[in-house]
Scaffold this motif. Structure first.
Motif, short mmCIF file in Angstrom:
data_model
loop_
_atom_site.label_atom_id
_atom_site.label_comp_id
_atom_site.label_asym_id
_atom_site.label_seq_id
_atom_site.Cartn_x
_atom_site.Cartn_y
_atom_site.Cartn_z
N ASN A 59 1.02 -1.23 0.10
CA ASN A 59 0.11 -0.03 -0.14
C ASN A 59 0.87 1.29 -0.03
O ASN A 59 1.95 1.20 0.10
CB ASN A 59 -0.99 -0.06 1.18
CG ASN A 59 -0.22 -0.13 2.45
OD1 ASN A 59 0.50 0.90 2.89
ND2 ASN A 59 -0.74 -0.92 3.49
N GLY A 60 0.15 2.56 -0.08
CA GLY A 60 0.99 3.80 -0.27
C GLY A 60 1.74 4.03 1.06
O GLY A 60 2.52 4.44 1.11
N THR A 61 0.93 3.85 2.22
CA THR A 61 1.53 4.16 3.37
C THR A 61 2.83 3.53 3.67
O THR A 61 3.80 3.91 4.39
CB THR A 61 0.43 4.02 4.58
OG1 THR A 61 -0.87 4.54 4.10
CG2 THR A 61 0.72 4.45 5.97
N SER A 83 -3.59 17.41 3.19
CA SER A 83 -3.39 15.99 2.74
C SER A 83 -4.39 14.98 3.36
O SER A 83 -4.67 15.31 4.51
CB SER A 83 -1.94 15.87 2.30
OG SER A 83 -1.56 14.41 1.90
N PHE A 84 -4.18 13.68 2.83
CA PHE A 84 -4.52 12.68 3.78
C PHE A 84 -3.51 12.34 4.82
O PHE A 84 -2.48 12.57 4.73
CB PHE A 84 -4.73 11.53 2.72
CG PHE A 84 -5.34 10.16 3.56
CD1 PHE A 84 -6.70 10.35 4.07
CD2 PHE A 84 -4.43 8.89 3.68
CE1 PHE A 84 -6.98 9.03 4.47
CE2 PHE A 84 -5.15 7.81 4.21
CZ PHE A 84 -6.43 7.99 4.42
N ASP A 155 4.96 12.82 -1.95
CA ASP A 155 3.74 11.92 -1.82
C ASP A 155 2.85 12.18 -3.07
O ASP A 155 1.97 13.17 -3.22
CB ASP A 155 2.84 12.44 -0.65
CG ASP A 155 1.54 11.40 -0.33
OD1 ASP A 155 1.34 10.83 -1.41
OD2 ASP A 155 1.20 11.37 0.72
N ALA A 157 0.68 10.07 -4.13
CA ALA A 157 -0.61 9.29 -3.95
C ALA A 157 -1.76 9.46 -5.10
O ALA A 157 -2.40 8.53 -5.67
CB ALA A 157 -1.09 9.19 -2.70
N HIS A 158 -1.88 10.77 -5.40
CA HIS A 158 -2.94 11.15 -6.36
C HIS A 158 -2.46 11.23 -7.81
O HIS A 158 -3.15 11.59 -8.57
CB HIS A 158 -3.54 12.32 -5.91
CG HIS A 158 -4.15 12.48 -4.43
ND1 HIS A 158 -4.54 13.69 -3.93
CD2 HIS A 158 -4.01 11.77 -3.61
CE1 HIS A 158 -4.84 13.43 -2.75
NE2 HIS A 158 -4.81 12.03 -2.34
N SER A 179 -0.14 5.68 -4.47
CA SER A 179 -1.01 4.68 -3.81
C SER A 179 -1.95 4.11 -4.87
O SER A 179 -2.46 4.93 -5.98
CB SER A 179 -1.88 5.50 -2.77
OG SER A 179 -3.09 4.55 -2.44
N LYS A 184 -8.30 5.01 -6.11
CA LYS A 184 -7.20 5.89 -6.91
C LYS A 184 -7.71 5.61 -8.29
O LYS A 184 -8.43 4.47 -8.69
CB LYS A 184 -5.89 5.49 -6.70
CG LYS A 184 -5.41 5.61 -4.92
CD LYS A 184 -5.66 7.26 -4.78
CE LYS A 184 -5.16 7.57 -3.38
NZ LYS A 184 -5.91 7.42 -2.31
C1 PLP Z 1 -2.14 11.86 -0.15
C2 PLP Z 1 -2.24 10.42 0.06
N1 PLP Z 1 -1.13 10.00 0.54
C3 PLP Z 1 -1.03 8.69 1.07
C4 PLP Z 1 -2.26 7.80 1.15
C5 PLP Z 1 -2.04 6.47 1.53
O1 PLP Z 1 -2.18 5.43 0.63
P1 PLP Z 1 -2.84 3.99 0.88
O2 PLP Z 1 -4.08 4.05 1.16
O3 PLP Z 1 -2.39 3.22 -0.28
O4 PLP Z 1 -2.01 3.44 2.28
C6 PLP Z 1 -3.43 8.23 0.54
C7 PLP Z 1 -4.51 7.53 0.17
O5 PLP Z 1 -5.05 6.62 0.51
C8 PLP Z 1 -3.50 9.61 0.29
O6 PLP Z 1 -4.24 10.35 -0.53
#
Ligand code: PLP
Length: 371
Positions: A59-61, A83-84, A155, A157-158, A179, A184
């Motif tokens: 995953n992105g995190t 941001s998220f 980051d 992710a988007h 991500s 997405k």
């Molecule tokens: C800006 C941003 N960073 C990080 C993440 C984390 O990614 P993930 O859900 O794949 O862990 C997200 C979205 O989920 C995001 O919108």
């Protein structure tokens, strides 16, 4: 009952097209650990995105956390509150202090003009976000990073497939993190990736995402398990076959919203710098003071009609309990982000959103404006 319209709906190619991938997995019995689909997806994504190296993740995190480890970032990192929450969480998971800097009023991305004032002797890196897939001012950020010898981890992710003046926006900075979450533009159910510029860095990241293993008996770092499975990679390969059609439908929806909302007083559609190179991952509007009702009232009104818009990004990351006591989290340090957080609303956008649904959403917004 009315069918609800959510802010997004995951893109799912026809199930029948996925079956042959499953049969292959059952046949060769390789489920993970850099199997054939994983390798093929890395190769195809490098070609599609126009990047040199990619490391796939669960995953992105975890990819963000690992990116910081890979560059041995510590101390303080300058980042955006808009941001998220995973952006700043990845810093805390590495024992790093986030330093929030306000955003640019036009893009809602980290404002380069405000970065320098936040640099201290402890600053080691900048972590900007290409919010909504709208590219940051990458040149200005790099200039500051070069002047102060700082690393830049985007980051992104988007920002799948987003281009800037010199090709893929993902080639900027030291690393970019994607991500592939279900919500997405390009999804692998769950998933993510790090884009890196050289083979040596890729090797280090690949070791870190596999517990630090180099071979059966050698562990070189306290790595984590961040590997993408064969199932997710296979789904990614199938998604990639459909990505152009998904992006082109998003482009049409974006244009249709803009055309219909342009004359609605008090509604501002946020623009990327380069509409043509956007991925239209979100459709953010700002509800201005001259609109008859507040953002929260419009959010509720849409909900009453079965339309589930989302307030991305509200609350600000800097307002969550684990961040709000930081000096940089204080409101007077972040006036632009704080204002955007109470005005923004992301309208539904996904490839299967149809013309009637768009009309219905726009009509609710227009009706209010006539009050
Ligand atoms: C800006 C941003 N960073 C990080 C993440 C984390 O990614 P993930 O859900 O794949 O862990 C997200 C979205 O989920 C995001 O919108």
């Amino acid at each position: 009952m009315k069918t609800p319209i959510y802010v997004t709906q995951p893109y799912l190619p026809p199930l029948a097209e996925f079956i042959p991938y499953l049969e292959k997995i059952w046949e060769n019995k390789i489920l993970t650990n850099g199997g054939p689909f994983h390798q093929q997806l890395e190769k195809e994504l490098c070609e599609y995105l126009g990047v040199k190296h990619i490391c796939l993740f669960t995953n992105g995190t975890i990819a963000l956390v690992t990116a910081l480890q890979a560059l041995r970032i510590n101390g303080e990192v300058i980042t955006t509150p808009y941001s998220f929450v995973a952006t700043a969480h990845s810093l805390l998971w590495n024992g790093i202090k986030p330093v929030f800097v306000d955003v640019d009023p036009n893009t809602l991305n980290l404002d380069p003009a405000k970065i320098e004032a936040a640099i201290t002797p402890h600053t080691t890196a900048i972590m900007p976000v290409h919010c909504y897939g709208h590219s940051c001012d990458v040149d200005a950020i790099q200039k500051i990073a070069d002047n102060y010898n700082l690393k830049v981890i985007y980051d992104a992710a988007h920002a799948f497939g987003v281009k800037c003046h010199c090709g893929s926006v993902l080639n900027h900075g030291d690393l970019s993190v994607l991500s592939f979450h279900a919500t997405k533009v390009f999804n692998t159910f769950e998933g993510g990736a790090i884009i890196c510029p050289d083979a040596k860095t890729k090797q280090r990241i690949d070791q870190l995402k596999n517990f630090g293993f180099v071979d059966e008996v050698t562990v070189v770092a306290p790595g984590i398990n961040g590997k993408m499975s064969e199932l997710n990679a296979a789904f990614g390969l199938l998604q990639l076959k459909h990505i152009e059609e998904a992006l082109s439908r998003r482009r049409e929806i974006d244009a249709s919203y803009r055309e219909q909302l342009v004359e609605v007083k008090g509604i501002l559609c946020l623009n990327g710098k380069n509409q043509a190179a956007d991925n239209h991952s979100y459709f953010p509007i700002l509800v201005q003071a001259n609109y008859p009702i507040s953002r929260d009232e419009l959010y509720q009104k849409l909900k009453d009609h079965g339309i589930f818009a989302r307030r991305y990004f509200y609350p600000l990351i800097s307002d969550f309990p684990m961040y709000r006591s930081l000096p940089s989290a204080q409101r007077d340090n972040l006036p632009i982000a704080a204002d955007a957080a109470v005005r923004v609303l992301c309208l539904p956008i996904y490839p299967t959103l149809d013309t009637d649904q768009i009309k219905k959403i726009v009509n609710v917004i227009k009706e209010v404006s006539k009050q």
